[in-house]
Design a protein around this motif. Structure first.
Motif, PDB file in Angstrom:
ATOM      1  N   ALA A 228       0.872  -1.183   0.000  1.00  0.00           N
ATOM      2  CA  ALA A 228       0.000   0.000   0.000  1.00  0.00           C
ATOM      3  C   ALA A 228       0.901   1.223   0.000  1.00  0.00           C
ATOM      4  N   PHE A 229       0.779   2.033  -1.057  1.00  0.00           N
ATOM      5  CA  PHE A 229       1.618   3.212  -1.198  1.00  0.00           C
ATOM      6  C   PHE A 229       0.757   4.443  -1.429  1.00  0.00           C
ATOM      7  N   THR A 230       1.262   5.578  -0.983  1.00  0.00           N
ATOM      8  CA  THR A 230       0.575   6.846  -1.210  1.00  0.00           C
ATOM      9  C   THR A 230       0.527   7.141  -2.706  1.00  0.00           C
ATOM     10  N   LEU A 231      -0.621   7.617  -3.155  1.00  0.00           N
ATOM     11  CA  LEU A 231      -0.814   7.957  -4.568  1.00  0.00           C
ATOM     12  C   LEU A 231      -0.748   9.473  -4.728  1.00  0.00           C
ATOM     13  N   LYS A 232       0.229   9.935  -5.562  1.00  0.00           N
ATOM     14  CA  LYS A 232       0.387  11.369  -5.804  1.00  0.00           C
ATOM     15  C   LYS A 232       0.631  11.622  -7.293  1.00  0.00           C
ATOM     16  N   GLU A 233       1.170  12.801  -7.596  1.00  0.00           N
ATOM     17  CA  GLU A 233       1.295  13.249  -8.981  1.00  0.00           C
ATOM     18  C   GLU A 233       2.299  12.449  -9.795  1.00  0.00           C
ATOM     19  N   ASN A 234       3.153  11.617  -9.146  1.00  0.00           N
ATOM     20  CA  ASN A 234       4.108  10.845  -9.939  1.00  0.00           C
ATOM     21  C   ASN A 234       3.431   9.714 -10.726  1.00  0.00           C
ATOM     22  N   SER A 312      -7.406  17.550   5.341  1.00  0.00           N
ATOM     23  CA  SER A 312      -6.279  17.043   4.547  1.00  0.00           C
ATOM     24  C   SER A 312      -6.742  15.797   3.807  1.00  0.00           C
ATOM     25  N   ALA A 313      -6.424  15.739   2.510  1.00  0.00           N
ATOM     26  CA  ALA A 313      -6.857  14.623   1.668  1.00  0.00           C
ATOM     27  C   ALA A 313      -5.670  13.760   1.282  1.00  0.00           C
ATOM     28  N   ASN A 314      -5.900  12.447   1.209  1.00  0.00           N
ATOM     29  CA  ASN A 314      -4.864  11.494   0.808  1.00  0.00           C
ATOM     30  C   ASN A 314      -5.475  10.403  -0.059  1.00  0.00           C
ATOM     31  N   PHE A 315      -4.673   9.932  -1.019  1.00  0.00           N
ATOM     32  CA  PHE A 315      -5.039   8.780  -1.838  1.00  0.00           C
ATOM     33  C   PHE A 315      -4.042   7.657  -1.563  1.00  0.00           C
ATOM     34  N   TYR A 316      -4.550   6.424  -1.472  1.00  0.00           N
ATOM     35  CA  TYR A 316      -3.695   5.261  -1.273  1.00  0.00           C
ATOM     36  C   TYR A 316      -4.049   4.203  -2.315  1.00  0.00           C
ATOM     37  N   ALA A 317      -3.036   3.645  -2.951  1.00  0.00           N
ATOM     38  CA  ALA A 317      -3.223   2.542  -3.890  1.00  0.00           C
ATOM     39  C   ALA A 317      -2.688   1.275  -3.244  1.00  0.00           C
ATOM     40  N   THR A 318      -3.375   0.151  -3.464  1.00  0.00           N
ATOM     41  CA  THR A 318      -3.000  -1.091  -2.797  1.00  0.00           C
ATOM     42  C   THR A 318      -3.522  -2.297  -3.560  1.00  0.00           C
ATOM     43  N   ASN A 319      -2.953  -3.453  -3.255  1.00  0.00           N
ATOM     44  CA  ASN A 319      -3.480  -4.730  -3.775  1.00  0.00           C
ATOM     45  C   ASN A 319      -4.112  -5.547  -2.651  1.00  0.00           C
ATOM     46  N   PHE A 320      -4.372  -4.895  -1.504  1.00  0.00           N
ATOM     47  CA  PHE A 320      -4.911  -5.591  -0.338  1.00  0.00           C
ATOM     48  C   PHE A 320      -6.350  -6.032  -0.582  1.00  0.00           C
ATOM     49  N   GLU A 321      -6.626  -7.313  -0.323  1.00  0.00           N
ATOM     50  CA  GLU A 321      -7.982  -7.854  -0.463  1.00  0.00           C
ATOM     51  C   GLU A 321      -8.744  -7.623   0.833  1.00  0.00           C
ATOM     52  N   LEU A 322      -9.766  -6.803   0.774  1.00  0.00           N
ATOM     53  CA  LEU A 322     -10.476  -6.403   1.987  1.00  0.00           C
ATOM     54  C   LEU A 322     -11.372  -7.487   2.565  1.00  0.00           C
ATOM     55  N   GLY A 323     -12.094  -8.190   1.699  1.00  0.00           N
ATOM     56  CA  GLY A 323     -13.088  -9.127   2.213  1.00  0.00           C
ATOM     57  C   GLY A 323     -14.167  -8.378   2.968  1.00  0.00           C
ATOM     58  N   SER A 324     -14.360  -8.728   4.222  1.00  0.00           N
ATOM     59  CA  SER A 324     -15.382  -8.060   5.037  1.00  0.00           C
ATOM     60  C   SER A 324     -14.812  -6.900   5.857  1.00  0.00           C
ATOM     61  N   ILE A 325     -13.543  -6.580   5.647  1.00  0.00           N
ATOM     62  CA  ILE A 325     -12.888  -5.521   6.419  1.00  0.00           C
ATOM     63  C   ILE A 325     -13.226  -4.164   5.816  1.00  0.00           C
ATOM     64  N   SER A 326     -13.407  -3.170   6.660  1.00  0.00           N
ATOM     65  CA  SER A 326     -13.718  -1.815   6.206  1.00  0.00           C
ATOM     66  C   SER A 326     -12.544  -1.221   5.430  1.00  0.00           C
ATOM     67  N   PRO A 327     -12.813  -0.469   4.357  1.00  0.00           N
ATOM     68  CA  PRO A 327     -11.730   0.207   3.623  1.00  0.00           C
ATOM     69  C   PRO A 327     -10.927   1.170   4.495  1.00  0.00           C
ATOM     70  N   LEU A 328     -11.503   1.579   5.621  1.00  0.00           N
ATOM     71  CA  LEU A 328     -10.780   2.471   6.526  1.00  0.00           C
ATOM     72  C   LEU A 328      -9.497   1.817   7.043  1.00  0.00           C
ATOM     73  N   PHE A 329      -9.467   0.486   7.047  1.00  0.00           N
ATOM     74  CA  PHE A 329      -8.278  -0.237   7.508  1.00  0.00           C
ATOM     75  C   PHE A 329      -7.076   0.070   6.621  1.00  0.00           C
TER      76      PHE A 329
END
Length: 417
Positions: A228-234, A312-329
């Motif tokens: 899971a990495f921060t998503l920015k202008e790069n 403050s706003a942030n974007f995160y990109a990830t390959n994490f499979e949530l299942g029943s877990i909240s995206p807040l995790f």
């Protein structure tokens, strides 16, 4: 001699003296054994001593005189330069294995997952001192009141640290080579850690936007890690897609005392550069803070506190499979990456003198830095689990605790059996 309380703990929990004794000797005819040199540097670092000259003084007639005995800074530097860094790196990995076995790495908030962060930091910058491994750059600076351009020598390291634990624990350090980028250095470090610790030691890797690169992500997945990495202008195309799909109302709102977190969950967003789909979570954190404002009336200025909402706003990109877990995790463990900077780097540079070169020879600096990180880790474990956890009322700081280690050595009597 009675065992120092800190060393007694290390021997009881980790068998530390035996592990250090097993380290190979890099010199042919040493006047002082490698364990004596290692112990002087390790204990000096635990006491947060910045220089080899000061370690020499402490060993001669200071806090380490009874424990180590006389040894010169030249001897320490000579020994460090002729040691191989690999056995010291392997020792730190063995300590990490035993920490996991003892349950130190467990945390409740991360749902049993071991989360590590990677980040880089610059150390040992100088206009005069350099070694064969130094990186170079041109820097403008003032000399006798005049601006001039000189070549500055410096080193950069990449550190992997556990950030899901109650207190962050460094796992490994690697020096960045000339012509090598931070991301490539981080990948090499991760491969070394996987070779030493196995694929199942870590679960999740987090980092800033620099690490959100298709080749790096691909290699991280080959190592068996979720990322899971921060998503920015790069990554402009991926960011543009994420922004386009998060213009509507948020998926949900999470309320906390003095804070509100609004989040959007996008399970499949096209990442054209990598030719794949990724999960994206956007969060907007709104914190209610009281700020001091000045007002003037009839020529008199008055101060008052006003409630202000800061977003403050942030974007995160990830390959994490949530299942029943909240995206807040995803937001929670992605933000944990800040701990490597705000806790590890800040403490080890301010209190433990990471940026003080002490010795500036190629191999010596690497071995010295590895020992400093190991001393920081083990003294922090002792402080958190044996000092802070048993404190009644206000506990001394980690920096104050380092001074108490020195006092314990001074209190030992050589005639006590």
């Amino acid at each position: 001699m009675t065992r120092h309380r800190f060393e007694a703990y290390l021997d009881k929990v980790f068998g530390f003296s035996d592990l250090v004794s097993a380290l190979p000797e890099g010199r042919q005819f040493p006047q002082h054994p490698w364990k004596k040199v290692f112990d002087s540097v390790f204990l000096g670092a635990a006491m947060q001593i910045p220089s080899l000259l000061q370690i020499e003084a402490e060993c001669h007639d200071g806090a380490l005189a009874k424990r180590i005995g006389s040894i010169s800074d030249d001897t320490i530097g000579y020994a460090l330069e002729r040691q191989s860094p690999e056995p010291v790196f392997a020792l730190s990995c063995e300590i990490a294995r035993r920490l996991k076995r003892n349950g130190v790495l467990h945390s409740d908030w991360s749902r049993g997952l071991v989360v590590a962060a990677v980040d880089g930091i610059e150390i040992c910058s100088s206009f005069a001192r350099c070694c064969d491994a130094c990186m170079q750059r041109e820097v403008q600076h003032k000399v006798n009141g005049e601006m001039r351009t000189d070549i500055q020598y410096h080193h950069r390291i990449v550190v992997a640290a556990l950030v899901s634990t109650p207190f962050p624990i460094p796992l490994g350090v690697r020096f960045q080579k000339n012509g090598e980028g931070e991301v490539s250095c981080a990948l090499a470090l991760l491969k070394d850690l996987v070779d030493q610790l196995g694929r199942r030691f870590l679960d999740v890797l987090v980092g800033d936007a620099l690490y959100l690169q298709a080749p790096f992500v691909k290699e991280v997945e080959r190592l068996g890690l979720v990322w899971a990495f921060t998503l920015k202008e790069n990554q402009p195309e991926l960011l543009r897609e994420a922004e386009r799909f998060t213009q509507e109302s948020p998926t949900d709102v999470h309320a906390e005392p003095d804070r509100e977190v609004r989040y959007w969950h996008l399970p499949e967003v096209d990442w054209p550069v990598a030719d794949r789909l990724v999960r994206v979570v956007k969060t907007v954190r709104i914190e209610n803070r009281r700020c001091v404002t000045l007002s003037e009336k009839d020529g008199h200025r008055t101060k008052s506190k006003t409630a202000v909402a800061q977003a403050s706003a942030n974007f995160y990109a990830t390959n994490f499979e949530l299942g029943s877990i909240s995206p807040l995790f995803i937001h929670q463990f992605s933000r944990s990456r800040w701990r490597i900077d705000t806790e590890v780097f800040q403490t080890i540079t301010t209190d433990c003198h990471l940026k003080h070169p002490a010795v500036h020879q190629t191999t010596a600096l690497v071995v010295l830095t590895l020992i400093r990180f190991l001393a920081y880790t083990l003294s922090l474990v002792f402080y958190q689990r044996q000092v802070r956890s048993h404190a009644r009322g206000t506990c001394e700081t980690f920096h104050e605790f380092a001074k108490r280690i020195a006092y314990w050595f001074l209190a030992l009597s050589p005639n006590t059996s």
